[in-house]
Each structure stands twice: as C-alpha cells, then as structure tokens.
Design a protein around this motif. Sequence first.
Motif, PDB file in Angstrom:
ATOM      1  N   MET A   1       0.838  -1.192   0.000  1.00 42.32           N
ATOM      2  CA  MET A   1       0.000   0.000   0.000  1.00 42.32           C
ATOM      3  C   MET A   1       0.876   1.247   0.000  1.00 42.32           C
ATOM      4  SD  MET A   1      -3.071   0.983   2.619  1.00 42.32           S
ATOM      5  CE  MET A   1      -1.950   1.520   3.895  1.00 42.32           C
ATOM      6  N   ILE A   2       0.539   2.200  -0.861  1.00 39.57           N
ATOM      7  CA  ILE A   2       1.347   3.418  -0.978  1.00 39.57           C
ATOM      8  C   ILE A   2       0.620   4.577  -0.303  1.00 39.57           C
ATOM      9  CG2 ILE A   2       2.526   4.977  -2.562  1.00 39.57           C
ATOM     10  CD1 ILE A   2       2.293   2.828  -4.708  1.00 39.57           C
ATOM     11  N   THR A   3       1.328   5.288   0.538  1.00 36.81           N
ATOM     12  CA  THR A   3       0.761   6.481   1.176  1.00 36.81           C
ATOM     13  C   THR A   3       1.664   7.660   0.862  1.00 36.81           C
ATOM     14  OG1 THR A   3       0.115   5.050   3.015  1.00 36.81           O
ATOM     15  CG2 THR A   3      -0.057   7.419   3.384  1.00 36.81           C
ATOM     16  N   LYS A   4       1.040   8.755   0.440  1.00 36.76           N
ATOM     17  CA  LYS A   4       1.817   9.970   0.203  1.00 36.76           C
ATOM     18  C   LYS A   4       1.956  10.722   1.520  1.00 36.76           C
ATOM     19  CE  LYS A   4       2.295  13.395  -3.362  1.00 36.76           C
ATOM     20  NZ  LYS A   4       1.860  13.781  -4.684  1.00 36.76           N
ATOM     21  N   ILE A   5       3.190  10.938   1.934  1.00 37.39           N
ATOM     22  CA  ILE A   5       3.446  11.616   3.209  1.00 37.39           C
ATOM     23  C   ILE A   5       3.555  13.125   2.980  1.00 37.39           C
ATOM     24  CG2 ILE A   5       5.072  11.779   5.157  1.00 37.39           C
ATOM     25  CD1 ILE A   5       4.459   8.952   5.190  1.00 37.39           C
ATOM     26  N   LYS A   6       4.217  13.488   1.889  1.00 37.59           N
ATOM     27  CA  LYS A   6       4.388  14.883   1.464  1.00 37.59           C
ATOM     28  C   LYS A   6       4.431  14.875  -0.042  1.00 37.59           C
ATOM     29  CE  LYS A   6       6.425  17.680   4.882  1.00 37.59           C
ATOM     30  NZ  LYS A   6       7.250  18.758   5.216  1.00 37.59           N
ATOM     31  N   ASN A   7       4.537  16.055  -0.658  1.00 36.98           N
ATOM     32  CA  ASN A   7       4.513  16.027  -2.131  1.00 36.98           C
ATOM     33  C   ASN A   7       5.680  15.271  -2.756  1.00 36.98           C
ATOM     34  OD1 ASN A   7       6.233  17.977  -1.294  1.00 36.98           O
ATOM     35  ND2 ASN A   7       5.558  19.553  -2.736  1.00 36.98           N
ATOM     36  N   ASN A   8       6.771  15.075  -2.020  1.00 30.86           N
ATOM     37  CA  ASN A   8       7.890  14.307  -2.591  1.00 30.86           C
ATOM     38  C   ASN A   8       8.324  13.136  -1.700  1.00 30.86           C
ATOM     39  OD1 ASN A   8       8.919  15.984  -0.590  1.00 30.86           O
ATOM     40  ND2 ASN A   8      10.936  16.033  -1.533  1.00 30.86           N
ATOM     41  N   VAL A   9       7.440  12.705  -0.811  1.00 26.66           N
ATOM     42  CA  VAL A   9       7.776  11.592   0.106  1.00 26.66           C
ATOM     43  C   VAL A   9       6.625  10.588   0.139  1.00 26.66           C
ATOM     44  CG1 VAL A   9       8.435  10.949   2.462  1.00 26.66           C
ATOM     45  CG2 VAL A   9       9.157  13.161   1.541  1.00 26.66           C
ATOM     46  N   TRP A  10       6.944   9.324  -0.061  1.00 25.34           N
ATOM     47  CA  TRP A  10       5.940   8.262  -0.044  1.00 25.34           C
ATOM     48  C   TRP A  10       6.341   7.155   0.925  1.00 25.34           C
ATOM     49  CZ3 TRP A  10       7.428  10.991  -4.223  1.00 25.34           C
ATOM     50  CH2 TRP A  10       6.428  11.527  -5.054  1.00 25.34           C
ATOM     51  N   PHE A  14       3.526  -3.303   3.239  1.00 24.17           N
ATOM     52  CA  PHE A  14       3.445  -4.550   2.477  1.00 24.17           C
ATOM     53  C   PHE A  14       2.550  -5.599   3.118  1.00 24.17           C
ATOM     54  CE2 PHE A  14       7.504  -2.446   1.837  1.00 24.17           C
ATOM     55  CZ  PHE A  14       7.485  -2.279   0.473  1.00 24.17           C
ATOM     56  N   GLU A  15       2.163  -6.555   2.271  1.00 24.43           N
ATOM     57  CA  GLU A  15       1.348  -7.694   2.691  1.00 24.43           C
ATOM     58  C   GLU A  15       2.113  -8.572   3.682  1.00 24.43           C
ATOM     59  OE1 GLU A  15      -1.775  -9.066   1.722  1.00 24.43           O
ATOM     60  OE2 GLU A  15      -2.119  -6.996   1.057  1.00 24.43           O
ATOM     61  N   ASN A  16       3.337  -8.942   3.311  1.00 26.64           N
ATOM     62  CA  ASN A  16       4.129  -9.881   4.116  1.00 26.64           C
ATOM     63  C   ASN A  16       4.905  -9.145   5.197  1.00 26.64           C
ATOM     64  OD1 ASN A  16       3.533 -12.251   2.419  1.00 26.64           O
ATOM     65  ND2 ASN A  16       4.709 -11.113   0.889  1.00 26.64           N
ATOM     66  N   GLY A  18       7.825  -7.459   7.070  1.00 28.65           N
ATOM     67  CA  GLY A  18       9.007  -6.734   6.593  1.00 28.65           C
ATOM     68  C   GLY A  18       8.834  -5.272   6.924  1.00 28.65           C
ATOM     69  N   SER A  19       9.947  -4.540   6.872  1.00 25.29           N
ATOM     70  CA  SER A  19       9.885  -3.126   7.256  1.00 25.29           C
ATOM     71  C   SER A  19       9.092  -2.317   6.241  1.00 25.29           C
ATOM     72  CB  SER A  19      11.301  -2.551   7.359  1.00 25.29           C
ATOM     73  OG  SER A  19      11.812  -2.270   6.067  1.00 25.29           O
ATOM     74  N   LEU A  20       8.669  -1.143   6.667  1.00 27.00           N
ATOM     75  CA  LEU A  20       8.153  -0.143   5.741  1.00 27.00           C
ATOM     76  C   LEU A  20       9.326   0.385   4.916  1.00 27.00           C
ATOM     77  CD1 LEU A  20       6.013   1.761   8.398  1.00 27.00           C
ATOM     78  CD2 LEU A  20       5.132   0.211   6.623  1.00 27.00           C
ATOM     79  N   VAL A  21       9.008   0.908   3.750  1.00 28.85           N
ATOM     80  CA  VAL A  21      10.023   1.515   2.887  1.00 28.85           C
ATOM     81  C   VAL A  21       9.545   2.931   2.569  1.00 28.85           C
ATOM     82  CG1 VAL A  21      11.147   1.405   0.609  1.00 28.85           C
ATOM     83  CG2 VAL A  21      10.703  -0.714   1.884  1.00 28.85           C
ATOM     84  N   TYR A  22      10.489   3.876   2.553  1.00 30.36           N
ATOM     85  CA  TYR A  22      10.132   5.258   2.243  1.00 30.36           C
ATOM     86  C   TYR A  22      10.908   5.738   1.026  1.00 30.36           C
ATOM     87  CZ  TYR A  22       8.096   5.152   6.899  1.00 30.36           C
ATOM     88  OH  TYR A  22       7.348   4.816   8.005  1.00 30.36           O
ATOM     89  N   LEU A  23      10.231   6.509   0.199  1.00 29.40           N
ATOM     90  CA  LEU A  23      10.856   7.121  -0.981  1.00 29.40           C
ATOM     91  C   LEU A  23      10.878   8.634  -0.803  1.00 29.40           C
ATOM     92  CD1 LEU A  23      11.739   7.160  -4.072  1.00 29.40           C
ATOM     93  CD2 LEU A  23       9.291   7.272  -4.590  1.00 29.40           C
ATOM     94  N   LEU A  32      15.718   5.799  -1.357  1.00 31.08           N
ATOM     95  CA  LEU A  32      14.878   4.890  -0.583  1.00 31.08           C
ATOM     96  C   LEU A  32      15.470   4.746   0.802  1.00 31.08           C
ATOM     97  CD1 LEU A  32      13.825   1.620  -2.462  1.00 31.08           C
ATOM     98  CD2 LEU A  32      12.519   3.724  -2.155  1.00 31.08           C
ATOM     99  N   ILE A  33      14.606   4.706   1.792  1.00 32.06           N
ATOM    100  CA  ILE A  33      15.026   4.384   3.152  1.00 32.06           C
ATOM    101  C   ILE A  33      14.504   2.987   3.465  1.00 32.06           C
ATOM    102  CG2 ILE A  33      14.877   5.009   5.592  1.00 32.06           C
ATOM    103  CD1 ILE A  33      14.777   7.918   4.695  1.00 32.06           C
ATOM    104  N   ASP A  34      15.431   2.074   3.659  1.00 32.84           N
ATOM    105  CA  ASP A  34      15.176   0.640   3.884  1.00 32.84           C
ATOM    106  C   ASP A  34      14.542  -0.037   2.660  1.00 32.84           C
ATOM    107  OD1 ASP A  34      16.454   0.444   6.345  1.00 32.84           O
ATOM    108  OD2 ASP A  34      14.650   0.956   7.479  1.00 32.84           O
ATOM    109  N   THR A  35      14.560  -1.376   2.678  1.00 28.02           N
ATOM    110  CA  THR A  35      14.121  -2.121   1.478  1.00 28.02           C
ATOM    111  C   THR A  35      13.173  -3.271   1.818  1.00 28.02           C
ATOM    112  OG1 THR A  35      16.008  -3.653   1.582  1.00 28.02           O
ATOM    113  CG2 THR A  35      16.334  -1.619   0.316  1.00 28.02           C
ATOM    114  N   SER A  36      12.729  -3.366   3.070  1.00 30.79           N
ATOM    115  CA  SER A  36      11.836  -4.430   3.533  1.00 30.79           C
ATOM    116  C   SER A  36      12.490  -5.820   3.406  1.00 30.79           C
ATOM    117  CB  SER A  36      10.482  -4.362   2.823  1.00 30.79           C
ATOM    118  OG  SER A  36       9.512  -5.022   3.608  1.00 30.79           O
ATOM    119  N   SER A  37      11.651  -6.857   3.440  1.00 29.08           N
ATOM    120  CA  SER A  37      12.157  -8.238   3.473  1.00 29.08           C
ATOM    121  C   SER A  37      12.146  -8.843   2.065  1.00 29.08           C
ATOM    122  CB  SER A  37      11.266  -9.070   4.392  1.00 29.08           C
ATOM    123  OG  SER A  37       9.965  -9.137   3.836  1.00 29.08           O
ATOM    124  N   PRO A  38      12.841  -9.964   1.871  1.00 27.28           N
ATOM    125  CA  PRO A  38      12.849 -10.600   0.545  1.00 27.28           C
ATOM    126  C   PRO A  38      11.439 -10.912   0.039  1.00 27.28           C
ATOM    127  CG  PRO A  38      14.472 -11.654   1.976  1.00 27.28           C
ATOM    128  CD  PRO A  38      13.690 -10.699   2.834  1.00 27.28           C
TER     129      PRO A  38
END
Length: 172
Positions: A1-10, A14-16, A18-23, A32-38
């Motif tokens: 699931m994608i959530t917009k945090i700010k105009n340039n931050v998302w 994930f379903e499984n 694993g960590s959240l990932v931020y763009l 990207l901050i972190d990459t979640s699990s395999p």
Amino acid sequence: MITKIKNNVWKFAFENFGSLVYLIKLKNKNILIDTSSPDNIPELESDLKSLGLDPQDINTIILTHNHWDHTGGIILFLDAEFYASKKDFGENLKDIHKIEIPELKIIDTPGHSKGGICILYKDILFSGDTIFHRGTIGRTDLPGSDENEMKKSLEKLKKIKYKILCPGHGSD
Ligand SMILES: [Zn+2]
C-alpha cells in the motif's frame, strides 16, 4: 500500500512481514530508506512502477540498520549507492556520515542495533526500529542490542524537532 506523506515523500507498506520503505524524491535523486524483506520484493517493485519508477531509477539507498527485514530487498537495486552505519555493516557499504545530501541530517541512534541511525528530512523523522508510533520503542533483547545505548539515543531524539514520524514498522 502506498501512502503519500508529502509532495515528494511516499511510504510503502506490504502484505508480508518486513519493514516499511520510504521514498524521497529530490531534484535529481530518488532515495529509498530501507528495502523491507525478501518476501516483499515483488510488491516493492510494483509499487515503484505505479509511481513511474524502475528499480534502476533509485540512486541512493539508506539502510537504518542491519536487520534482514529492512535489508531483504537490496538485490533489486544493484545500480544504487548504499549508505549505512559502519557499526552495523563494516566496510560493505558507503559510510552514512559521508553522504553528500545536505537536505538529510543523520542521527546515530544505537540501542536496537549497534549502528542504528535515524534520518531527519525537513520536519520528517525516519526512525528505523528506534522509535515507533504511540511512544513504543525498538527491541533491546537482540544480539547487538544495548538497553543503555537505547536510553541515550531516546534522550538524543527528544531534542530533535520534527512533526511527522516515519518509523520502520507499524501504522499511525
Ligand atoms: Zn530491526
């Protein structure tokens, strides 16, 4: 699931497990901050696609610490430059303190792991597994954890001014 945090931050969640990932999209850099699990690699790839990005469009990856549920997606991004704390990753990745992105402030927050970091971007704090929503904090009973270091890191974070918390897990 994608959530917009700010105009340039998302945020990507994930379903499984694993960590959240931020763009963070900067003028000429996609970070990207972190990459979640395999397990979440396919979902991360399709989330990026839906924002018009291929994995090759990610230039910089920052890992908040060296746990598999945050680092599991790195193989998607072999063209990117990886930055993290030497205390968690040794010489394998570029030293986060040498990152040349002035918009980002790096804060060492050991405790959950030896080389845990938080990243301040404008009024957003990306806090990895150091602090979560509703005042909860990361585990300190893992190999490499240290309760005393965690206490010091929490004190340090109290002095940081931010409005939006973006932790490694959980929903707000
Ligand atoms: Zn962790």
